[in-house]
Design a protein around this motif. Structure first.
Motif, PDB file in Angstrom:
ATOM      1  N   GLU A  79      -3.947  -4.053   7.966  1.00 44.03           N
ATOM      2  CA  GLU A  79      -3.854  -3.025   6.929  1.00 44.03           C
ATOM      3  C   GLU A  79      -4.126  -1.645   7.526  1.00 44.03           C
ATOM      4  O   GLU A  79      -3.439  -0.669   7.199  1.00 44.03           O
ATOM      5  CB  GLU A  79      -4.839  -3.308   5.801  1.00 44.03           C
ATOM      6  CG  GLU A  79      -4.754  -2.295   4.665  1.00 44.03           C
ATOM      7  CD  GLU A  79      -5.694  -2.617   3.512  1.00 44.03           C
ATOM      8  OE1 GLU A  79      -5.593  -1.957   2.462  1.00 44.03           O
ATOM      9  OE2 GLU A  79      -6.529  -3.530   3.660  1.00 44.03           O
TER      10      GLU A  79
ATOM     11  N   ALA B 132       0.726   5.429   0.961  1.00 42.96           N
ATOM     12  CA  ALA B 132      -0.004   6.493   1.654  1.00 42.96           C
ATOM     13  C   ALA B 132       0.991   7.527   2.146  1.00 42.96           C
ATOM     14  O   ALA B 132       2.101   7.176   2.561  1.00 42.96           O
ATOM     15  CB  ALA B 132      -0.804   5.935   2.830  1.00 42.96           C
TER      16      ALA B 132
ATOM     17  N   LEU C 268       0.845  -1.193   0.000  1.00 44.62           N
ATOM     18  CA  LEU C 268       0.000   0.000   0.000  1.00 44.62           C
ATOM     19  C   LEU C 268       0.877   1.239   0.000  1.00 44.62           C
ATOM     20  O   LEU C 268       2.022   1.209   0.452  1.00 44.62           O
ATOM     21  CB  LEU C 268      -0.969   0.001   1.187  1.00 44.62           C
ATOM     22  CG  LEU C 268      -0.411   0.067   2.612  1.00 44.62           C
ATOM     23  CD1 LEU C 268      -0.160   1.517   3.049  1.00 44.62           C
ATOM     24  CD2 LEU C 268      -1.384  -0.579   3.587  1.00 44.62           C
TER      25      LEU C 268
ATOM     26  N   LYS D 213       1.522   6.768   7.833  1.00 43.09           N
ATOM     27  CA  LYS D 213       1.222   8.202   7.891  1.00 43.09           C
ATOM     28  C   LYS D 213       2.009   8.871   9.007  1.00 43.09           C
ATOM     29  O   LYS D 213       2.500   9.989   8.858  1.00 43.09           O
ATOM     30  CB  LYS D 213      -0.275   8.412   8.087  1.00 43.09           C
ATOM     31  CG  LYS D 213      -1.102   8.050   6.860  1.00 43.09           C
ATOM     32  CD  LYS D 213      -2.593   8.256   7.110  1.00 43.09           C
ATOM     33  CE  LYS D 213      -3.410   7.923   5.872  1.00 43.09           C
ATOM     34  NZ  LYS D 213      -4.867   8.081   6.111  1.00 43.09           N
TER      35      LYS D 213
ATOM     36  N   THR E 222      -1.161  -0.620   9.603  1.00 48.07           N
ATOM     37  CA  THR E 222      -0.058  -0.300   8.701  1.00 48.07           C
ATOM     38  C   THR E 222      -0.243   1.074   8.076  1.00 48.07           C
ATOM     39  O   THR E 222       0.706   1.866   7.996  1.00 48.07           O
ATOM     40  CB  THR E 222       0.047  -1.362   7.596  1.00 48.07           C
ATOM     41  OG1 THR E 222       0.266  -2.646   8.195  1.00 48.07           O
ATOM     42  CG2 THR E 222       1.184  -1.042   6.649  1.00 48.07           C
ATOM     43  N   THR E 223      -1.449   1.377   7.632  1.00 46.18           N
ATOM     44  CA  THR E 223      -1.730   2.678   7.026  1.00 46.18           C
ATOM     45  C   THR E 223      -1.484   3.805   8.019  1.00 46.18           C
ATOM     46  O   THR E 223      -0.851   4.824   7.687  1.00 46.18           O
ATOM     47  CB  THR E 223      -3.182   2.737   6.531  1.00 46.18           C
ATOM     48  OG1 THR E 223      -3.401   1.694   5.574  1.00 46.18           O
ATOM     49  CG2 THR E 223      -3.481   4.078   5.880  1.00 46.18           C
TER      50      THR E 223
END
Length: 227
Positions: free
Chosen positions: A215, A172, A170, A223, A218-219
């Protein structure tokens, strides 16, 4: 013969890590109340803080604990953090798969700064994050590759052993993460691990025990690392 020996060595390593994690969890739980919180000037190399107020603050030049996952990030994923131990030495164990290897070991002490946090929960389980700031982007990319290789080493295990599942990627906040669910010996999902990189910063975050969105964690961690 060599393969059997390697499996036996990995099993011994994991048993040692699991025992150490249990001891660490007990020590952290005892020390949460009545200890000095992390200081804003980063004078203390490590500190234990209560989960409320939510933010953990112990900044270091270029990389402070504010760049690590916070309690509100975990609450949003259904977790119930009760305390955190913060350190700026790079000596926190990287993951259940890495044995006794630390971020300082992996970077050979070349990072410009380190930060780590171990979160405890109201129930069993831990969330551990270790981060380092590299002197250059290419060096950070190399460390990221080493962390990914470390995690992938535990994707294929004998029946009855816990293991990491397939990789997911992913992007971000200008950074990239590779996260992997983890499964216990019965094949049930149980947390997960992620390798993060944003600019010259790299990190590894692992959730053990509680069921939550790896997830999502992790996001949030990516950030924070990019902030």
């Amino acid at each position: 013969m060599t393969e059997n020996r390697a499996v036996q060595q990995k099993s011994v390593r994991r048993n040692r890590v699991a025992a150490a994690a249990c001891v660490a969890a007990a020590l952290i739980a005892v020390s949460v109340v009545g200890t000095r919180s992390a200081t804003a000037d980063g004078a203390a190399p490590s500190a234990t803080v209560a989960a409320q107020p939510a933010a953990v603050t112990a900044p270091a030049p270029g990389l402070g604990s504010a760049a690590l996952v916070q309690s509100e990030d975990q609450v949003q994923q259904g977790l119930a953090p009760v305390g955190a131990t913060v350190a700026l030495t790079g000596r926190q164990g990287l993951s259940a798969c890495s044995g006794e290897q630390t971020m300082r070991d992996l970077t050979k002490g070349r990072a410009t700064a380190y930060a780590s946090v171990t979160w405890t929960f109201a129930t069993e389980g831990l969330l551990i994050e270790s981060a380092a700031s590299a002197p250059t982007g290419p060096v950070a990319a190399t460390w990221e590759q080493q962390l990914v290789a470390l995690v992938q080493d535990c994707q294929h295990e004998p029946a009855g052993h816990w293991y990491y599942g397939a990789a997911h990627t992913l992007t971000a906040a200008g950074g990239t993460a590779h996260w992997y669910p983890s499964y216990n010996g019965d094949g049930a999902a149980s947390g997960g691990v992620a390798v993060l990189r944003s600019g010259t910063r790299v990190a590894l975050v692992e959730l053990t025990g509680p069921a939550a969105s790896v997830e999502g964690i992790t996001t949030a961690a990516l950030k924070r690392l990019a902030s």
